[in-house]
Motif scaffolding. Structure first.
Motif, PDB file in Angstrom:
ATOM      1  N   LEU A 151      -8.125   2.433  -0.624  1.00 22.97           N
ATOM      2  CA  LEU A 151      -8.317   1.873   0.720  1.00 22.97           C
ATOM      3  C   LEU A 151      -7.014   1.228   1.206  1.00 22.97           C
ATOM      4  CD1 LEU A 151     -11.197  -0.359   1.996  1.00 22.97           C
ATOM      5  CD2 LEU A 151      -8.948  -1.341   1.820  1.00 22.97           C
ATOM      6  N   ALA A 152      -6.375   0.476   0.312  1.00 18.34           N
ATOM      7  CA  ALA A 152      -5.114  -0.189   0.680  1.00 18.34           C
ATOM      8  C   ALA A 152      -4.053   0.856   1.022  1.00 18.34           C
ATOM      9  CB  ALA A 152      -4.643  -1.077  -0.466  1.00 18.34           C
ATOM     10  N   ARG A 153      -3.989   1.891   0.206  1.00 18.70           N
ATOM     11  CA  ARG A 153      -2.993   2.939   0.465  1.00 18.70           C
ATOM     12  C   ARG A 153      -3.282   3.651   1.796  1.00 18.70           C
ATOM     13  NH1 ARG A 153      -2.354   8.841  -2.192  1.00 18.70           N
ATOM     14  NH2 ARG A 153      -4.541   8.843  -1.615  1.00 18.70           N
ATOM     15  N   ASP A 154      -4.571   3.867   2.042  1.00 15.60           N
ATOM     16  CA  ASP A 154      -5.005   4.524   3.274  1.00 15.60           C
ATOM     17  C   ASP A 154      -4.499   3.756   4.510  1.00 15.60           C
ATOM     18  OD1 ASP A 154      -6.335   6.553   4.407  1.00 15.60           O
ATOM     19  OD2 ASP A 154      -8.346   5.947   3.790  1.00 15.60           O
ATOM     20  N   ILE A 155      -4.608   2.437   4.447  1.00 16.87           N
ATOM     21  CA  ILE A 155      -4.169   1.594   5.571  1.00 16.87           C
ATOM     22  C   ILE A 155      -2.669   1.795   5.806  1.00 16.87           C
ATOM     23  CG2 ILE A 155      -3.721  -0.828   6.231  1.00 16.87           C
ATOM     24  CD1 ILE A 155      -6.476  -1.479   4.935  1.00 16.87           C
ATOM     25  N   LEU A 156      -1.899   1.781   4.720  1.00 18.54           N
ATOM     26  CA  LEU A 156      -0.438   1.908   4.858  1.00 18.54           C
ATOM     27  C   LEU A 156      -0.066   3.281   5.413  1.00 18.54           C
ATOM     28  CD1 LEU A 156       0.625   0.154   1.556  1.00 18.54           C
ATOM     29  CD2 LEU A 156       0.616  -0.797   3.873  1.00 18.54           C
ATOM     30  N   ILE A 157      -0.759   4.312   4.932  1.00 16.09           N
ATOM     31  CA  ILE A 157      -0.457   5.661   5.427  1.00 16.09           C
ATOM     32  C   ILE A 157      -0.756   5.739   6.919  1.00 16.09           C
ATOM     33  CG2 ILE A 157      -1.203   8.082   5.300  1.00 16.09           C
ATOM     34  CD1 ILE A 157      -1.595   7.632   2.264  1.00 16.09           C
ATOM     35  N   ARG A 158      -1.889   5.153   7.323  1.00 13.54           N
ATOM     36  CA  ARG A 158      -2.247   5.193   8.754  1.00 13.54           C
ATOM     37  C   ARG A 158      -1.291   4.352   9.596  1.00 13.54           C
ATOM     38  NH1 ARG A 158      -7.488   7.480   9.426  1.00 13.54           N
ATOM     39  NH2 ARG A 158      -8.276   7.943   7.351  1.00 13.54           N
ATOM     40  N   ALA A 159      -0.628   3.396   8.956  1.00 13.10           N
ATOM     41  CA  ALA A 159       0.369   2.597   9.688  1.00 13.10           C
ATOM     42  C   ALA A 159       1.724   3.311   9.676  1.00 13.10           C
ATOM     43  CB  ALA A 159       0.482   1.204   9.073  1.00 13.10           C
ATOM     44  N   GLY A 160       1.766   4.519   9.126  1.00  7.81           N
ATOM     45  CA  GLY A 160       2.999   5.319   9.137  1.00  7.81           C
ATOM     46  C   GLY A 160       3.961   4.957   8.025  1.00  7.81           C
ATOM     47  N   ILE A 161       3.483   4.229   7.008  1.00 10.43           N
ATOM     48  CA  ILE A 161       4.372   3.821   5.920  1.00 10.43           C
ATOM     49  C   ILE A 161       4.315   4.855   4.796  1.00 10.43           C
ATOM     50  CG2 ILE A 161       4.840   2.002   4.217  1.00 10.43           C
ATOM     51  CD1 ILE A 161       3.579   0.037   6.230  1.00 10.43           C
ATOM     52  N   LYS A 162       5.472   5.407   4.476  1.00 10.92           N
ATOM     53  CA  LYS A 162       5.488   6.446   3.428  1.00 10.92           C
ATOM     54  C   LYS A 162       6.012   5.901   2.109  1.00 10.92           C
ATOM     55  CE  LYS A 162       6.092  10.047   6.838  1.00 10.92           C
ATOM     56  NZ  LYS A 162       6.719   9.226   7.909  1.00 10.92           N
ATOM     57  N   GLN A 163       6.917   4.917   2.214  1.00 16.01           N
ATOM     58  CA  GLN A 163       7.476   4.361   0.967  1.00 16.01           C
ATOM     59  C   GLN A 163       6.512   3.327   0.399  1.00 16.01           C
ATOM     60  OE1 GLN A 163      11.494   2.988   1.383  1.00 16.01           O
ATOM     61  NE2 GLN A 163      11.839   4.499   2.979  1.00 16.01           N
ATOM     62  N   ILE A 164       5.595   3.815  -0.432  1.00 12.17           N
ATOM     63  CA  ILE A 164       4.555   2.936  -0.974  1.00 12.17           C
ATOM     64  C   ILE A 164       4.720   2.897  -2.493  1.00 12.17           C
ATOM     65  CG2 ILE A 164       2.065   2.583  -1.186  1.00 12.17           C
ATOM     66  CD1 ILE A 164       1.735   4.282   1.372  1.00 12.17           C
ATOM     67  N   ASP A 165       5.026   1.736  -3.002  1.00 13.52           N
ATOM     68  CA  ASP A 165       5.259   1.597  -4.439  1.00 13.52           C
ATOM     69  C   ASP A 165       4.104   0.784  -5.027  1.00 13.52           C
ATOM     70  OD1 ASP A 165       6.188   1.055  -6.953  1.00 13.52           O
ATOM     71  OD2 ASP A 165       7.891  -0.178  -6.308  1.00 13.52           O
ATOM     72  N   ILE A 166       3.158   1.484  -5.658  1.00 12.07           N
ATOM     73  CA  ILE A 166       1.983   0.797  -6.211  1.00 12.07           C
ATOM     74  C   ILE A 166       2.255   0.445  -7.675  1.00 12.07           C
ATOM     75  CG2 ILE A 166      -0.498   0.989  -6.726  1.00 12.07           C
ATOM     76  CD1 ILE A 166      -0.753   2.897  -4.378  1.00 12.07           C
ATOM     77  N   ARG A 167       2.227  -0.821  -7.980  1.00  4.56           N
ATOM     78  CA  ARG A 167       2.426  -1.295  -9.352  1.00  4.56           C
ATOM     79  C   ARG A 167       1.072  -1.671  -9.931  1.00  4.56           C
ATOM     80  NH1 ARG A 167       7.912  -1.698 -10.903  1.00  4.56           N
ATOM     81  NH2 ARG A 167       8.892  -0.538  -9.210  1.00  4.56           N
ATOM     82  N   LEU A 168       0.835  -1.224 -11.142  1.00  3.32           N
ATOM     83  CA  LEU A 168      -0.486  -1.394 -11.728  1.00  3.32           C
ATOM     84  C   LEU A 168      -0.346  -1.973 -13.132  1.00  3.32           C
ATOM     85  CD1 LEU A 168      -3.267  -0.339 -10.703  1.00  3.32           C
ATOM     86  CD2 LEU A 168      -2.873   1.719 -12.048  1.00  3.32           C
ATOM     87  N   HIS A 169      -1.317  -2.793 -13.501  1.00  4.62           N
ATOM     88  CA  HIS A 169      -1.274  -3.344 -14.848  1.00  4.62           C
ATOM     89  C   HIS A 169      -2.675  -3.847 -15.190  1.00  4.62           C
ATOM     90  CE1 HIS A 169       0.349  -4.932 -18.409  1.00  4.62           C
ATOM     91  NE2 HIS A 169       0.540  -6.187 -18.037  1.00  4.62           N
TER      92      HIS A 169
END
Ligand code: AMP
Length: 420
Positions: A146-164
């Protein structure tokens, strides 16, 4: 005396305000797609709510919270983050029983007393979600997607998801112990720590990994993934496999800690290389123990929040026109005082007509000559100007000027609506 906005706060108007609304609009649309409904909670709460949840030894509670006493001496705090208020509301309003499914989103200001710098404000606008009652990895993956979806719809392509994974109450104590031993005060590593970390080690050793000064120093420090129990390991494996299936890129980052105490298992942060030192657009994670610790039913939960200002900066970098929608304007001008009330009435009528929903209607601006009104209409980017003038009015008409072509036509008052 000249007043200025308090340190760390800022005003938003014009395009900047539009960008915030645009981001909010994108978020609300995505929240609807994922079936999250809105929850609105107070901007201040009992200070002890944050001390108990966010955590006594976190920077937020130790250094950044706006705490004040009301007139009865009750200790209150402006909310520094959204999760504690929503957890409190979830329990207080018995939402486990009444809400059907515990999926909520929230939008609002958070307050932190911080050294103001680029990307760090005393009041920032956060947009986030909380998903209660679902312990499965699917809920974590849903929130991240969902969070990634929001960024994509805002036109943001450089998305660095850090997971732990921070483990759970079964496996984290051993990791804490390993860290405390590694950083023991009289040991080689313990002596290298900054003054803040020296204090942290005894109370909250995980925070050392997150320290801006020390975080990068200890590559060989114990890692949570070497201590995860079978259940936490399996949970993490399932989250990553769901993300892979959804073609969502991520990086496993064993240094990711997040500055809050309540997380269990999955934590994540979403960064943008378009931002400077403060590169986290948002973050979140699972907090399966918090609701119970606050006296509620045993309820797993996962959530996250975006910092709207930072998401907007990232969106602007990749798309300079983000949120800059041109509003159509029609200007109603009066050539003299005789026509003020006629022009005023027509403007009202247009605003309440079908046109009103699509176009902004401006005018008459009564202290200006017709020439100045036309100049103003031009400045506002008006597409058309309706002019009440002497000659036309005697014929029951007005002049309608197309501002692009500068062509002017006489239109009967009864037909103005169609002509526009
Ligand atoms: P946190 O839960 O503290 O990580 O906050 C969530 C997000 O809100 C962060 O990733 C930032 O984007 C944003 N944020 C937090 N604190 C501030 C602040 N002081 N100024 C601006 N944005 C902030």
């Amino acid at each position: 005396m000249k007043f200025t906005a308090p340190r760390g706060t800022h005003d938003l108007w014009g395009d900047q305000a539009k960008k915030l609304r645009k981001l909010e609009e994108i978020c609300r649309d995505v929240f609807l797609r994922y079936n999250f409904s809105e929850i609105v909670t107070p901007t201040f709460e009992d200070a002890s709510l944050f001390i108990k949840t966010t955590g006594e030894t976190t920077d937020i509670v130790e250094k950044e919270m706006y705490v004040f006493a009301d007139r009865k001496g009750r200790q209150l705090a402006l909310r520094p983050e959204g999760t504690p208020s929503i957890a409190r509301s979830y329990i207080e309003n018995n939402l486990a029983q009444t809400a059907g499914i515990g999926k909520f989103y929230y939008v609002g200001s958070m307050f932190r007393y911080e050294q103001p710098q680029a990307g760090r404000y005393g009041e920032d606008y956060q947009i986030g979600v909380q998903y209660f009652g679902n312990a499965s990895a699917e809920a974590d993956a849903e929130v991240i997607l969902l969070a990634r979806d929001i960024l994509i719809r805002a036109g943001i392509k450089q998305i660095d998801i850090r997971l732990h994974s921070l483990g759970c109450e079964n496996c984290r104590p051993a990791f804490r112990k390993a860290l405390t031993d590694y950083f023991k005060p009289d040991g080689e590593k313990g002596k290298e720590l900054c003054d803040d970390c020296k204090k942290r080690v005894g109370k909250n050793p995980l925070r050392v990994l997150d320290c801006k000064i020390d975080g990068h120093k200890f590559e060989d420090a114990p890692k949570m993934e070497d201590h995860l129990c079978a259940e936490c390991r399996c949970h993490m494996g399932r989250v990553t496999s769901l993300l892979k299936d959804a073609k969502c890129e991520y990086t496993l980052d064993h240094k990711l800690v997040r500055g809050l105490d309540y997380y269990t298992k999955t934590i994540f942060e979403i960064r943008s290389s378009a931002l400077g030192a403060q590169d986290a657009m948002g973050g979140g994670g699972r907090y399966d123990l918090l609701i119970k610790e606050l006296g509620g039913p045993d309820t797993p939960a996962v959530g996250f929040a975006f910092g709207a200002e930072r998401v907007i900066i990232a969106a602007e970098k990749e798309n300079p026109d983000f949120g800059r929608e041109q509003v159509k304007v029609i200007f109603v001008a009066a050539s003299s005082e005789t026509f003020y009330s006629h022009a005023f009435k027509l403007a009202e009528k247009l605003r309440n007509s079908e046109l009103g929903g699509k176009v902004s209607i401006e005018g008459p601006v009564t202290d200006k000559s017709l020439k100045s009104q036309l100049r103003l209409a031009d400045k506002l980017g008006a597409s058309k100007v309706v002019i009440f003038g002497e000659d036309e009015f005697t014929r029951g008409a007005v002049a309608v000027r197309d501002m692009k072509t500068q062509e002017q036509k006489e239109i009967q008052l009864s037909e103005v609506m169609e002509a526009l």
